[in-house]
Design a protein around this motif. Structure first.
Motif, PDB file in Angstrom:
ATOM      1  N   TYR A 176       0.705  -1.225   0.066  1.00  0.00           N
ATOM      2  CA  TYR A 176      -0.103   0.142   0.065  1.00  0.00           C
ATOM      3  C   TYR A 176       0.646   1.036  -0.025  1.00  0.00           C
ATOM      4  O   TYR A 176       0.002   2.280  -0.658  1.00  0.00           O
ATOM      5  N   ARG A 177       2.268   1.312   0.715  1.00  0.00           N
ATOM      6  CA  ARG A 177       3.109   1.957   0.335  1.00  0.00           C
ATOM      7  C   ARG A 177       3.521   2.084  -0.885  1.00  0.00           C
ATOM      8  O   ARG A 177       3.842   2.896  -1.137  1.00  0.00           O
ATOM      9  N   LYS A 178       3.698   1.404  -1.607  1.00  0.00           N
ATOM     10  CA  LYS A 178       4.225   1.576  -2.601  1.00  0.00           C
ATOM     11  C   LYS A 178       4.142   3.052  -3.330  1.00  0.00           C
ATOM     12  O   LYS A 178       2.913   2.517  -3.855  1.00  0.00           O
ATOM     13  N   GLY A 179       5.055   3.489  -4.571  1.00  0.00           N
ATOM     14  CA  GLY A 179       5.038   4.685  -5.388  1.00  0.00           C
ATOM     15  C   GLY A 179       4.076   5.753  -4.475  1.00  0.00           C
ATOM     16  O   GLY A 179       4.450   6.354  -5.730  1.00  0.00           O
ATOM     17  N   LYS A 180       3.812   5.635  -3.586  1.00  0.00           N
ATOM     18  CA  LYS A 180       3.508   6.582  -2.403  1.00  0.00           C
ATOM     19  C   LYS A 180       4.364   7.516  -1.555  1.00  0.00           C
ATOM     20  O   LYS A 180       4.408   8.622  -2.030  1.00  0.00           O
ATOM     21  N   PHE A 181       4.647   6.568  -1.124  1.00  0.00           N
ATOM     22  CA  PHE A 181       5.881   6.682   0.155  1.00  0.00           C
ATOM     23  C   PHE A 181       6.790   5.674   0.595  1.00  0.00           C
ATOM     24  O   PHE A 181       6.557   4.569   0.296  1.00  0.00           O
ATOM     25  N   THR A 182       8.361   6.586   0.943  1.00  0.00           N
ATOM     26  CA  THR A 182       9.065   5.773   1.302  1.00  0.00           C
ATOM     27  C   THR A 182       9.181   5.620   2.472  1.00  0.00           C
ATOM     28  O   THR A 182       7.859   5.720   3.630  1.00  0.00           O
ATOM     29  N   GLN A 223       8.957   8.832   4.774  1.00  0.00           N
ATOM     30  CA  GLN A 223       7.828   9.359   4.478  1.00  0.00           C
ATOM     31  C   GLN A 223       6.689   8.683   5.430  1.00  0.00           C
ATOM     32  O   GLN A 223       6.005   9.670   6.071  1.00  0.00           O
ATOM     33  N   LEU A 224       6.344   7.455   4.557  1.00  0.00           N
ATOM     34  CA  LEU A 224       5.569   7.273   6.011  1.00  0.00           C
ATOM     35  C   LEU A 224       5.897   7.142   7.698  1.00  0.00           C
ATOM     36  O   LEU A 224       5.220   7.182   8.492  1.00  0.00           O
ATOM     37  N   LYS A 281       4.901  10.773   8.597  1.00  0.00           N
ATOM     38  CA  LYS A 281       3.496  11.422   8.848  1.00  0.00           C
ATOM     39  C   LYS A 281       2.714  10.362   9.884  1.00  0.00           C
ATOM     40  O   LYS A 281       1.480  10.792  10.249  1.00  0.00           O
ATOM     41  N   LEU A 316      -2.454   5.499   5.105  1.00  0.00           N
ATOM     42  CA  LEU A 316      -2.493   4.625   4.024  1.00  0.00           C
ATOM     43  C   LEU A 316      -3.707   4.680   3.202  1.00  0.00           C
ATOM     44  O   LEU A 316      -3.574   4.008   2.403  1.00  0.00           O
ATOM     45  N   GLU A 317      -4.316   5.472   3.766  1.00  0.00           N
ATOM     46  CA  GLU A 317      -5.995   6.084   2.892  1.00  0.00           C
ATOM     47  C   GLU A 317      -6.697   4.330   3.190  1.00  0.00           C
ATOM     48  O   GLU A 317      -7.914   3.750   1.728  1.00  0.00           O
TER      49      GLU A 317
END
Length: 115
Positions: A17-23, A26-27, A30, A60-61
């Motif tokens: 779920y974090r792939k392509g959104k956050f390292t 970054q996760l 947040k 991760l919404e």
């Protein structure tokens, strides 16, 4: 689902779920934890605290339960009709019940300092 399988599923799904959104960094920022904490969770070396788990899902919404869905369920496509809606609800309730049992066992271990 065993505790080990649950841990593997959690690790896989956080990464997915974090792939392509956050390292991881970054996760972590947040969520309000260290990058090492996220690395340990994804590396199956640490279980997240309940509050951290909720924050991870929020960032991760997704709903928390989605972090524990087995990986191969994404490949299943189910027609959207009333009967299948009832089946999905029963499956979701069973997963939630199984998840609660496993989490309660883990919390009891933590309480008794076995982990």
């Amino acid at each position: 689902m065993t505790e080990k399988e649950l841990h593997e599923t959690l690790s896989f799904n956080i990464k997915k779920y974090r792939k392509g959104k956050f390292t991881q960094e970054q996760l972590a920022e947040k969520v309000g934890v260290s990058a090492q904490n996220i690395n340990d969770i994804e590396g199956k070396r640490r279980w997240p605290r309940e509050g951290t788990l909720v924050k991870i899902a929020d960032v991760l919404e997704i709903d928390v339960y989605q972090l524990f869905l087995p990986n191969n369920l994404d490949e299943i496509v189910i027609e959207n009709n009333d009967e299948n809606a009832r089946i999905r609800l029963k499956i979701k309730e069973q997963i939630a019940a199984d998840f609660q049992i496993t989490i309660n066992k883990m919390l009891e271990k933590w309480k008794n300092s076995e982990i």
